[in-house]
Scaffold this motif. Structure first.
Motif, PDB file in Angstrom:
ATOM      1  N   GLN A  36     -30.883 -18.928  94.785  1.00  0.00           N
ATOM      2  CA  GLN A  36     -30.834 -18.605  93.353  1.00  0.00           C
ATOM      3  C   GLN A  36     -30.708 -19.867  92.522  1.00  0.00           C
ATOM      4  OE1 GLN A  36     -27.458 -16.029  93.002  1.00  0.00           O
ATOM      5  NE2 GLN A  36     -28.487 -14.283  93.943  1.00  0.00           N
ATOM      6  N   MET A  37     -29.766 -20.732  92.898  1.00  0.00           N
ATOM      7  CA  MET A  37     -29.524 -21.941  92.113  1.00  0.00           C
ATOM      8  C   MET A  37     -30.689 -22.923  92.184  1.00  0.00           C
ATOM      9  SD  MET A  37     -26.899 -21.267  90.455  1.00  0.00           S
ATOM     10  CE  MET A  37     -26.889 -22.834  89.607  1.00  0.00           C
ATOM     11  N   LYS A  38     -31.338 -23.024  93.328  1.00  0.00           N
ATOM     12  CA  LYS A  38     -32.501 -23.909  93.447  1.00  0.00           C
ATOM     13  C   LYS A  38     -33.643 -23.409  92.558  1.00  0.00           C
ATOM     14  CE  LYS A  38     -31.075 -27.009  96.352  1.00  0.00           C
ATOM     15  NZ  LYS A  38     -30.920 -28.398  95.926  1.00  0.00           N
ATOM     16  N   ILE A  39     -33.861 -22.097  92.544  1.00  0.00           N
ATOM     17  CA  ILE A  39     -34.910 -21.531  91.697  1.00  0.00           C
ATOM     18  C   ILE A  39     -34.550 -21.702  90.224  1.00  0.00           C
ATOM     19  CG2 ILE A  39     -36.031 -19.370  90.997  1.00  0.00           C
ATOM     20  CD1 ILE A  39     -35.829 -18.528  93.993  1.00  0.00           C
ATOM     21  N   ALA A  40     -33.312 -21.401  89.857  1.00  0.00           N
ATOM     22  CA  ALA A  40     -32.871 -21.545  88.458  1.00  0.00           C
ATOM     23  C   ALA A  40     -33.033 -22.982  87.983  1.00  0.00           C
ATOM     24  CB  ALA A  40     -31.423 -21.087  88.313  1.00  0.00           C
ATOM     25  N   ASP A  41     -32.629 -23.931  88.809  1.00  0.00           N
ATOM     26  CA  ASP A  41     -32.750 -25.343  88.451  1.00  0.00           C
ATOM     27  C   ASP A  41     -34.216 -25.748  88.302  1.00  0.00           C
ATOM     28  OD1 ASP A  41     -31.575 -27.980  87.986  1.00  0.00           O
ATOM     29  OD2 ASP A  41     -32.411 -28.514  89.948  1.00  0.00           O
ATOM     30  N   GLY A  42     -35.054 -25.262  89.209  1.00  0.00           N
ATOM     31  CA  GLY A  42     -36.478 -25.577  89.125  1.00  0.00           C
ATOM     32  C   GLY A  42     -37.106 -25.051  87.846  1.00  0.00           C
ATOM     33  N   GLY A  49     -34.709 -21.874  79.140  1.00  0.00           N
ATOM     34  CA  GLY A  49     -33.310 -21.547  79.271  1.00  0.00           C
ATOM     35  C   GLY A  49     -33.168 -20.624  80.469  1.00  0.00           C
ATOM     36  N   VAL A  50     -32.050 -20.748  81.184  1.00  0.00           N
ATOM     37  CA  VAL A  50     -31.835 -19.942  82.384  1.00  0.00           C
ATOM     38  C   VAL A  50     -30.383 -19.477  82.419  1.00  0.00           C
ATOM     39  CG1 VAL A  50     -31.885 -19.936  84.903  1.00  0.00           C
ATOM     40  CG2 VAL A  50     -33.586 -21.250  83.660  1.00  0.00           C
ATOM     41  N   PHE A  51     -30.197 -18.192  82.618  1.00  0.00           N
ATOM     42  CA  PHE A  51     -28.872 -17.636  82.877  1.00  0.00           C
ATOM     43  C   PHE A  51     -28.837 -17.201  84.335  1.00  0.00           C
ATOM     44  CE2 PHE A  51     -29.277 -16.581  78.297  1.00  0.00           C
ATOM     45  CZ  PHE A  51     -28.128 -17.205  77.828  1.00  0.00           C
ATOM     46  N   VAL A  52     -27.745 -17.486  85.018  1.00  0.00           N
ATOM     47  CA  VAL A  52     -27.561 -17.058  86.399  1.00  0.00           C
ATOM     48  C   VAL A  52     -26.406 -16.067  86.433  1.00  0.00           C
ATOM     49  CG1 VAL A  52     -27.024 -17.792  88.755  1.00  0.00           C
ATOM     50  CG2 VAL A  52     -28.434 -19.246  87.292  1.00  0.00           C
ATOM     51  N   ASP A  53     -26.673 -14.884  86.946  1.00  0.00           N
ATOM     52  CA  ASP A  53     -25.656 -13.848  87.145  1.00  0.00           C
ATOM     53  C   ASP A  53     -24.890 -13.507  85.862  1.00  0.00           C
ATOM     54  OD1 ASP A  53     -24.494 -11.987  88.870  1.00  0.00           O
ATOM     55  OD2 ASP A  53     -22.782 -13.289  89.272  1.00  0.00           O
ATOM     56  N   LYS A  58     -24.551 -10.025  77.720  1.00  0.00           N
ATOM     57  CA  LYS A  58     -24.296 -11.428  77.402  1.00  0.00           C
ATOM     58  C   LYS A  58     -25.609 -12.154  77.118  1.00  0.00           C
ATOM     59  CE  LYS A  58     -22.464 -15.738  78.982  1.00  0.00           C
ATOM     60  NZ  LYS A  58     -21.413 -16.442  79.569  1.00  0.00           N
ATOM     61  N   ILE A  59     -26.624 -11.885  77.912  1.00  0.00           N
ATOM     62  CA  ILE A  59     -27.925 -12.521  77.703  1.00  0.00           C
ATOM     63  C   ILE A  59     -28.441 -12.196  76.301  1.00  0.00           C
ATOM     64  CG2 ILE A  59     -30.352 -12.484  78.424  1.00  0.00           C
ATOM     65  CD1 ILE A  59     -29.220 -11.900  81.321  1.00  0.00           C
ATOM     66  N   PRO A  78     -28.942  -9.388  86.286  1.00  0.00           N
ATOM     67  CA  PRO A  78     -30.015  -9.949  87.110  1.00  0.00           C
ATOM     68  C   PRO A  78     -29.514 -11.257  87.720  1.00  0.00           C
ATOM     69  CG  PRO A  78     -30.455 -10.373  84.800  1.00  0.00           C
ATOM     70  CD  PRO A  78     -29.222  -9.507  84.859  1.00  0.00           C
ATOM     71  N   ASP A  79     -30.017 -11.609  88.886  1.00  0.00           N
ATOM     72  CA  ASP A  79     -29.619 -12.880  89.491  1.00  0.00           C
ATOM     73  C   ASP A  79     -29.966 -14.043  88.564  1.00  0.00           C
ATOM     74  OD1 ASP A  79     -28.657 -11.647  91.781  1.00  0.00           O
ATOM     75  OD2 ASP A  79     -30.480 -12.016  92.942  1.00  0.00           O
ATOM     76  N   ILE A  80     -31.173 -14.001  88.006  1.00  0.00           N
ATOM     77  CA  ILE A  80     -31.649 -15.060  87.118  1.00  0.00           C
ATOM     78  C   ILE A  80     -32.365 -14.428  85.936  1.00  0.00           C
ATOM     79  CG2 ILE A  80     -33.171 -17.075  86.903  1.00  0.00           C
ATOM     80  CD1 ILE A  80     -32.910 -17.378  89.993  1.00  0.00           C
ATOM     81  N   CYS A  81     -32.098 -14.941  84.741  1.00  0.00           N
ATOM     82  CA  CYS A  81     -32.837 -14.555  83.538  1.00  0.00           C
ATOM     83  C   CYS A  81     -33.461 -15.815  82.958  1.00  0.00           C
ATOM     84  CB  CYS A  81     -31.907 -13.912  82.515  1.00  0.00           C
ATOM     85  SG  CYS A  81     -32.738 -13.587  80.934  1.00  0.00           S
TER      86      CYS A  81
END
Length: 189
Positions: A36-42, A49-53, A58-59, A78-81
């Protein structure tokens, strides 16, 4: 393929390489949060902009999308937005799932589809699943598994990949990226 989709695939391959170097094991041994974090960072590296969990509520608040009624999915996460910093629109919801069977993948597809229904939701949903199989036909098993998951869920398989070769015990791992498009709605639809 969109820039986001290309970056998802690239991030999966990079995460696999990093995890092997870091832990000495394939990505199939990594927790979902690692990928999740590797995809969000990419994706963030593309300027999004990226929200994780984060909850959908909130989003919506952070992006400024509080128009219309509060959706029933407000507390879903969602895991990633992915959202655009330029026009403050939601672009995609992403779920990452370690799975060897259809049920958890199908559950994530259903979850994302539900999140994509309210007004101002993103038009794209992605479910990234990574899996492993064992035996002489492990590669064939994974290819068929990924194809079947796309067929049964009704989501499009936009990428699938396998590690180079099975390990000494006959295990092989791979990943699939499933995509769903739902036409964006406004409050007036």
């Amino acid at each position: 393929m969109t820039r986001i989709e290309e970056k998802i695939g690239q991030s999966i391959r990079e995460a696999a390489e990093v995890y092997v170097g870091m832990a000495g094991w394939w990505l199939s041994h990594a927790p979902e949060s690692f990928l999740q974090m590797k995809i969000a960072d990419g994706i963030h590296s593309l300027g999004y902009g990226v929200f994780v969990d984060a909850t959908y509520q909130k989003i919506r608040r952070e992006v400024g999308l509080l128009k219309g009624p509060k959706p029933q999915t407000a507390l879903s996460r969602p895991d990633i937005c992915v959202w655009s910093k330029d026009d403050r629109t939601l672009k995609a919801f992403i779920e990452v799932k370690k799975a060897n069977h259809l049920a958890p993948v199908q559950a994530d597809c259903t979850k994302i589809e539900g999140l994509m229904r309210p007004p101002y939701a993103p038009p794209y949903g992605y479910v990234i699943a990574y899996s492993e199989a064992k035996g002489m036909r492990a590669a064939e098993t994974l290819k068929n598994r990924f194809k079947t998951w796309g067929q049964i869920t009704g989501w499009k398989v936009i990428e699938s990949g396998l590690c180079e070769a099975p390990d000494d015990e006959g295990y092989q791992w791979g990943h699939v990226v499933l995509k769903r498009y739902i036409r964006p709605r406004s409050v007036h639809d």
